[in-house]
Design a protein around this motif. Sequence first.
Motif, short mmCIF file in Angstrom:
data_model
loop_
_atom_site.label_atom_id
_atom_site.label_comp_id
_atom_site.label_asym_id
_atom_site.label_seq_id
_atom_site.Cartn_x
_atom_site.Cartn_y
_atom_site.Cartn_z
N ARG A 79 39.19 40.91 34.32
CA ARG A 79 39.03 41.81 35.46
C ARG A 79 39.02 43.28 35.07
O ARG A 79 39.25 44.15 35.90
CB ARG A 79 40.10 41.51 36.51
N THR A 80 38.74 43.54 33.80
CA THR A 80 38.51 44.92 33.36
C THR A 80 37.03 45.13 33.04
O THR A 80 36.65 46.18 32.52
CB THR A 80 39.35 45.26 32.11
N GLY A 81 36.20 44.13 33.33
CA GLY A 81 34.78 44.20 33.01
C GLY A 81 34.45 43.62 31.66
O GLY A 81 33.30 43.66 31.23
N GLY A 82 35.46 43.07 30.98
CA GLY A 82 35.23 42.47 29.68
C GLY A 82 34.41 41.21 29.78
O GLY A 82 34.57 40.43 30.72
N ASP A 88 11.66 49.48 31.95
CA ASP A 88 11.28 49.17 33.33
C ASP A 88 12.32 48.33 34.06
O ASP A 88 12.19 48.08 35.26
CB ASP A 88 9.93 48.44 33.36
N VAL A 89 13.35 47.87 33.32
CA VAL A 89 14.38 47.01 33.91
C VAL A 89 15.46 47.86 34.57
O VAL A 89 16.01 48.77 33.95
CB VAL A 89 15.01 46.09 32.83
N ASP A 90 15.73 47.59 35.84
CA ASP A 90 16.78 48.32 36.58
C ASP A 90 18.14 47.63 36.46
O ASP A 90 19.17 48.28 36.30
CB ASP A 90 16.40 48.42 38.06
N THR A 91 18.13 46.30 36.57
CA THR A 91 19.37 45.52 36.55
C THR A 91 19.19 44.32 35.64
O THR A 91 18.13 43.70 35.64
CB THR A 91 19.73 45.03 37.97
N ILE A 92 20.23 43.99 34.88
CA ILE A 92 20.21 42.78 34.07
C ILE A 92 21.33 41.85 34.52
O ILE A 92 22.46 42.29 34.75
CB ILE A 92 20.33 43.11 32.57
N ILE A 93 20.99 40.57 34.68
CA ILE A 93 21.96 39.54 35.04
C ILE A 93 22.28 38.77 33.76
O ILE A 93 21.40 38.15 33.17
CB ILE A 93 21.39 38.58 36.11
N LEU A 94 23.56 38.83 33.36
CA LEU A 94 23.94 38.27 32.07
C LEU A 94 24.76 37.00 32.21
O LEU A 94 25.60 36.88 33.10
CB LEU A 94 24.79 39.29 31.29
N PRO A 95 24.57 36.08 31.25
CA PRO A 95 25.44 34.91 31.18
C PRO A 95 26.76 35.33 30.53
O PRO A 95 26.81 36.28 29.75
CB PRO A 95 24.67 33.96 30.27
N MET A 96 27.83 34.64 30.88
CA MET A 96 29.13 34.92 30.28
C MET A 96 29.83 33.60 29.99
O MET A 96 29.88 32.73 30.86
CB MET A 96 30.01 35.76 31.22
N LEU A 97 30.38 33.48 28.81
CA LEU A 97 31.24 32.34 28.54
C LEU A 97 32.62 32.59 29.16
O LEU A 97 33.28 31.67 29.63
CB LEU A 97 31.36 32.10 27.03
N ASN A 139 32.14 46.32 19.92
CA ASN A 139 30.74 45.87 20.04
C ASN A 139 30.47 45.09 21.33
O ASN A 139 29.32 44.79 21.63
CB ASN A 139 30.39 44.99 18.84
N ASP A 140 31.52 44.74 22.05
CA ASP A 140 31.36 43.97 23.29
C ASP A 140 31.14 44.94 24.46
O ASP A 140 32.02 45.74 24.78
CB ASP A 140 32.60 43.11 23.54
N ILE A 141 29.97 44.86 25.05
CA ILE A 141 29.61 45.76 26.15
C ILE A 141 30.28 45.29 27.44
O ILE A 141 30.19 44.12 27.81
CB ILE A 141 28.07 45.80 26.34
N ARG A 142 30.93 46.24 28.13
CA ARG A 142 31.57 45.90 29.41
C ARG A 142 30.55 45.88 30.54
O ARG A 142 29.56 46.61 30.51
CB ARG A 142 32.70 46.89 29.73
N MET A 143 30.83 45.07 31.53
CA MET A 143 29.95 44.92 32.68
C MET A 143 30.21 46.02 33.70
O MET A 143 31.29 46.58 33.79
CB MET A 143 30.17 43.56 33.33
N ILE A 191 25.19 43.22 35.38
CA ILE A 191 25.95 42.33 36.25
C ILE A 191 26.15 40.99 35.53
O ILE A 191 25.18 40.32 35.19
CB ILE A 191 25.24 42.10 37.59
N GLY A 192 27.40 40.65 35.27
CA GLY A 192 27.71 39.38 34.65
C GLY A 192 28.02 38.33 35.71
O GLY A 192 28.67 38.64 36.71
N ILE A 193 27.53 37.11 35.52
CA ILE A 193 27.83 36.03 36.47
C ILE A 193 28.44 34.85 35.73
O ILE A 193 28.05 34.53 34.61
CB ILE A 193 26.59 35.60 37.29
N ALA A 194 29.41 34.25 36.37
CA ALA A 194 30.11 33.11 35.77
C ALA A 194 30.85 32.37 36.87
O ALA A 194 30.96 32.85 38.01
CB ALA A 194 31.10 33.58 34.70
N PHE A 195 31.38 31.20 36.54
CA PHE A 195 32.24 30.48 37.47
C PHE A 195 33.65 31.05 37.39
O PHE A 195 34.06 31.55 36.34
CB PHE A 195 32.23 28.99 37.15
N ALA A 196 34.39 30.94 38.48
CA ALA A 196 35.74 31.50 38.52
C ALA A 196 36.64 30.93 37.43
O ALA A 196 37.52 31.62 36.91
CB ALA A 196 36.36 31.27 39.90
N CYS A 197 36.42 29.68 37.06
CA CYS A 197 37.26 29.05 36.03
C CYS A 197 37.07 29.67 34.65
O CYS A 197 37.84 29.38 33.73
CB CYS A 197 36.99 27.54 35.97
#
Length: 199
Positions: A128-131, A115-124, A170-174, A153-159
């Motif tokens: 800029r390739t979606g990694g 039932d989930v359309d979009t997931i917002i993920l944390p990123m450490l 095994n690392d899924i791209r965004m 959709i991954g969200i993080a600070f620019a830093c």
Amino acid sequence: MSEEKARVRDILRARKNAMIPEDRLRFSARITRHLMNLIKKGETVMVFTSKEKEVNTKPLILALFKAGNPVVVPIIVREDVSLRLSYLRDFSHLVPSTFGVPEPIGSEIPADAKDVDTIILPMLGFDRTGGRIGYGAGYYDRFLSKNPGIRKIGIAFACQEFDGLPVDENDIRMDCIITEEGIVYRNGGCHGDQRDPGT
């Protein structure tokens, strides 16, 4: 690869920890504004519940409530390194749980990944390739490998950007990555008001 990942994680944690709380709050509000431009009316959004020093997702969750979008949050299941899903209808239902992550323990409303359309993920960290690189446990990568149809959709600070992030199969791209500067990566996963970075 594992040694390189550990080295990069140390660098990224140090960058994130060096941020001042006021900037985290200000940048989190900007990320919420950029992100809400991509959320369609009525779609179900799965959102991680933030800990201190992460992008603060409370403004995002409240904005989704206000817009009428169903909100799903993950619950960490350590026994099999999986995520159990629950709808969230009241922010006050979140209590610190596994790894200190806020979860709706005692107030669960079971949700299904289909039932989930979009997931917002944390990123450490991200590139800029979606990694995307997470914290190392692999909960989200396992979840996404079983549910490939969800917009990521991954969200993080620019830093937290890192050129040439050490990612493996095994690392899924965004599909899309957003920072306080705007959309910094898109691969067909970003639709809506494409505002200029920094607005």
